[in-house]
Design a protein around this motif. Structure first.
Motif, PDB file in Angstrom:
ATOM      1  N   ARG A  90       7.938  11.663   8.981  1.00 42.29           N
ATOM      2  CA  ARG A  90       8.668  12.941   8.884  1.00 42.29           C
ATOM      3  C   ARG A  90       7.750  14.121   8.618  1.00 42.29           C
ATOM      4  N   TYR A  91       6.791  13.957   7.718  1.00 37.52           N
ATOM      5  CA  TYR A  91       5.981  15.097   7.290  1.00 37.52           C
ATOM      6  C   TYR A  91       4.559  15.110   7.853  1.00 37.52           C
ATOM      7  N   GLN A  92       3.982  13.923   8.074  1.00 39.00           N
ATOM      8  CA  GLN A  92       2.611  13.883   8.589  1.00 39.00           C
ATOM      9  C   GLN A  92       2.577  13.902  10.114  1.00 39.00           C
ATOM     10  N   LEU A  93       3.433  13.101  10.733  1.00 36.36           N
ATOM     11  CA  LEU A  93       3.487  13.063  12.192  1.00 36.36           C
ATOM     12  C   LEU A  93       4.491  14.061  12.772  1.00 36.36           C
ATOM     13  N   THR A 144      15.420   4.355  14.160  1.00 40.23           N
ATOM     14  CA  THR A 144      15.493   4.493  12.711  1.00 40.23           C
ATOM     15  C   THR A 144      14.116   4.271  12.093  1.00 40.23           C
ATOM     16  N   TYR A 145      13.961   4.714  10.851  1.00 40.22           N
ATOM     17  CA  TYR A 145      12.708   4.501  10.124  1.00 40.22           C
ATOM     18  C   TYR A 145      12.535   3.020   9.791  1.00 40.22           C
ATOM     19  N   GLY A 146      13.653   2.307   9.663  1.00 31.47           N
ATOM     20  CA  GLY A 146      13.581   0.878   9.410  1.00 31.47           C
ATOM     21  C   GLY A 146      12.946   0.129  10.574  1.00 31.47           C
ATOM     22  N   GLU A 147      13.222   0.576  11.798  1.00 32.39           N
ATOM     23  CA  GLU A 147      12.613  -0.038  12.977  1.00 32.39           C
ATOM     24  C   GLU A 147      11.097   0.183  12.976  1.00 32.39           C
ATOM     25  N   ILE A 148      10.674   1.350  12.529  1.00 32.73           N
ATOM     26  CA  ILE A 148       9.240   1.642  12.445  1.00 32.73           C
ATOM     27  C   ILE A 148       8.586   0.729  11.412  1.00 32.73           C
ATOM     28  N   GLN A 149       9.271   0.524  10.300  1.00 35.47           N
ATOM     29  CA  GLN A 149       8.758  -0.345   9.236  1.00 35.47           C
ATOM     30  C   GLN A 149       8.532  -1.766   9.766  1.00 35.47           C
ATOM     31  N   LEU A 150       9.489  -2.270  10.542  1.00 36.45           N
ATOM     32  CA  LEU A 150       9.366  -3.607  11.122  1.00 36.45           C
ATOM     33  C   LEU A 150       8.278  -3.654  12.190  1.00 36.45           C
ATOM     34  N   TRP A 151       8.154  -2.576  12.974  1.00 36.40           N
ATOM     35  CA  TRP A 151       7.138  -2.502  14.029  1.00 36.40           C
ATOM     36  C   TRP A 151       5.735  -2.528  13.435  1.00 36.40           C
ATOM     37  N   LEU A 152       5.531  -1.804  12.359  1.00 35.82           N
ATOM     38  CA  LEU A 152       4.221  -1.769  11.700  1.00 35.82           C
ATOM     39  C   LEU A 152       3.830  -3.152  11.193  1.00 35.82           C
ATOM     40  N   PRO A 173       0.825  -1.213   0.000  1.00 40.03           N
ATOM     41  CA  PRO A 173       0.000   0.000   0.000  1.00 40.03           C
ATOM     42  C   PRO A 173       0.855   1.257   0.000  1.00 40.03           C
ATOM     43  N   LEU A 174       0.289   2.317  -0.527  1.00 37.18           N
ATOM     44  CA  LEU A 174       1.028   3.581  -0.619  1.00 37.18           C
ATOM     45  C   LEU A 174       0.842   4.458   0.606  1.00 37.18           C
ATOM     46  N   THR A 175      -0.066   4.063   1.490  1.00 35.82           N
ATOM     47  CA  THR A 175      -0.295   4.821   2.720  1.00 35.82           C
ATOM     48  C   THR A 175      -0.475   3.861   3.885  1.00 35.82           C
ATOM     49  N   ILE A 176      -0.323   4.388   5.092  1.00 35.86           N
ATOM     50  CA  ILE A 176      -0.533   3.594   6.297  1.00 35.86           C
ATOM     51  C   ILE A 176      -2.001   3.729   6.705  1.00 35.86           C
ATOM     52  N   PRO A 177      -2.724   2.624   6.914  1.00 36.39           N
ATOM     53  CA  PRO A 177      -4.147   2.691   7.290  1.00 36.39           C
ATOM     54  C   PRO A 177      -4.358   3.531   8.547  1.00 36.39           C
ATOM     55  N   PRO A 178      -5.524   4.177   8.669  1.00 37.85           N
ATOM     56  CA  PRO A 178      -5.805   5.063   9.810  1.00 37.85           C
ATOM     57  C   PRO A 178      -5.598   4.420  11.173  1.00 37.85           C
ATOM     58  N   GLU A 179      -6.038   3.152  11.317  1.00 38.12           N
ATOM     59  CA  GLU A 179      -5.905   2.494  12.621  1.00 38.12           C
ATOM     60  C   GLU A 179      -4.445   2.329  13.011  1.00 38.12           C
ATOM     61  N   ALA A 180      -3.631   1.877  12.054  1.00 37.82           N
ATOM     62  CA  ALA A 180      -2.198   1.692  12.320  1.00 37.82           C
ATOM     63  C   ALA A 180      -1.505   3.038  12.510  1.00 37.82           C
ATOM     64  N   LEU A 181      -1.967   4.033  11.768  1.00 46.61           N
ATOM     65  CA  LEU A 181      -1.373   5.363  11.886  1.00 46.61           C
ATOM     66  C   LEU A 181      -1.600   5.949  13.278  1.00 46.61           C
ATOM     67  N   GLU A 182      -2.772   5.703  13.834  1.00 43.87           N
ATOM     68  CA  GLU A 182      -3.074   6.208  15.177  1.00 43.87           C
ATOM     69  C   GLU A 182      -2.189   5.527  16.224  1.00 43.87           C
ATOM     70  N   GLN A 183      -1.976   4.230  16.077  1.00 39.97           N
ATOM     71  CA  GLN A 183      -1.085   3.515  16.997  1.00 39.97           C
ATOM     72  C   GLN A 183       0.352   4.022  16.876  1.00 39.97           C
ATOM     73  N   LEU A 184       0.760   4.254  15.641  1.00 43.61           N
ATOM     74  CA  LEU A 184       2.118   4.746  15.404  1.00 43.61           C
ATOM     75  C   LEU A 184       2.303   6.148  15.980  1.00 43.61           C
ATOM     76  N   LYS A 185       1.274   6.966  15.844  1.00 42.82           N
ATOM     77  CA  LYS A 185       1.327   8.330  16.368  1.00 42.82           C
ATOM     78  C   LYS A 185       1.577   8.332  17.869  1.00 42.82           C
ATOM     79  N   GLN A 186       0.938   7.427  18.581  1.00 36.78           N
ATOM     80  CA  GLN A 186       1.132   7.322  20.030  1.00 36.78           C
ATOM     81  C   GLN A 186       2.499   6.728  20.360  1.00 36.78           C
ATOM     82  N   LYS A 187       2.930   5.784  19.540  1.00 32.05           N
ATOM     83  CA  LYS A 187       4.200   5.101  19.806  1.00 32.05           C
ATOM     84  C   LYS A 187       5.405   6.024  19.644  1.00 32.05           C
ATOM     85  N   VAL A 188       5.396   6.865  18.610  1.00 29.54           N
ATOM     86  CA  VAL A 188       6.554   7.738  18.371  1.00 29.54           C
ATOM     87  C   VAL A 188       6.700   8.823  19.429  1.00 29.54           C
TER      88      VAL A 188
END
Length: 199
Positions: free
Chosen positions: A134-137, A108-116, A85-100
């Motif tokens: 980088r740009y949305q969060l 690293t961004y690679g760690e985020i990729q593996l976490w997702l 997918p070209l975007t991160i789904p809203p549910e996962a994005l919300e979890q990521l927002k809290q995690k960061v």
């Protein structure tokens, strides 16, 4: 001659307007707008609709052909290319927002990729992760310390301060003198800056 659109739209103009207000997807909103304009009688030709939507007439024609064969559900079904997918789904994005927001959550961004992928089941490209974080969060990953570079710097500094080894011979000059018995003797003296080391 203008091409008048002949399309039997099952939904009323009021229903389409309500759907248009509730829809959040830009592409679906555009298609609903086309149906609404046609159903409400604001446009009657492909050319007029093309100018209002800033879309090619062939694209709008394909939309309406899909409506004829598949109804509103098929009309609003978007093509999703195969692959990640070209975007991160809203549910996962919300979890990521809290995690960061947690201290030292990711380095690293690679760690985020593996976490997702492990925690949200979302497998996206590295660039998608970078762009989103980088740009949305508005979050930045700390750059890792370049241990190799620091090691080289320390090695260079240590070598500058190192003492001469036992095999290193200091530069000396030889001065031939004679002792009381008339035999030659050798006495070493440090070389002078001018290179003349004889006393």
């Amino acid at each position: 001659m203008a091409n008048h659109i002949k399309l039997d739209i099952q939904e009323t103009a009021e229903e389409l307007r309500n759907l248009l207000k509730k829809e959040t997807n830009t592409q679906k909103k555009e298609r609903l707008h086309a149906l609404y304009l046609l159903k409400s009688g604001q446009v009657t030709t492909l050319e007029a609709l093309s100018k209002l939507l800033v879309r090619d007439t062939s694209t709008i024609y394909r939309w309406f052909q899909k409506y004829k064969t598949e109804g509103l559900t098929g009309f609003l079904k978007l093509y999703i290319p195969a692959g990640r997918p070209l975007t991160i789904p809203p549910e996962a994005l919300e979890q990521l927002k809290q995690k960061v927001q947690e201290p030292e959550a990711f380095k690293t961004y690679g760690e985020i990729q593996l976490w997702l992928k492990a925690n949200c089941g979302v497998d996206v490209d590295y660039y998608v992760v970078y762009r989103t974080v980088r740009y949305q969060l508005k979050a930045k990953m700390k750059a890792p310390r370049n241990s190799k570079k620091n090691s080289l710097r320390e090695t260079s500094r240590d070598s500058d301060m190192a003492l001469p080894s036992a095999n290193t011979k200091p530069s000396k000059s030889v001065n031939n003198t004679y002792n009381a018995s008339g035999e030659p003797s050798m006495r070493f003296v440090p070389a002078s800056p001018s290179g003349q080391g004889f006393l």
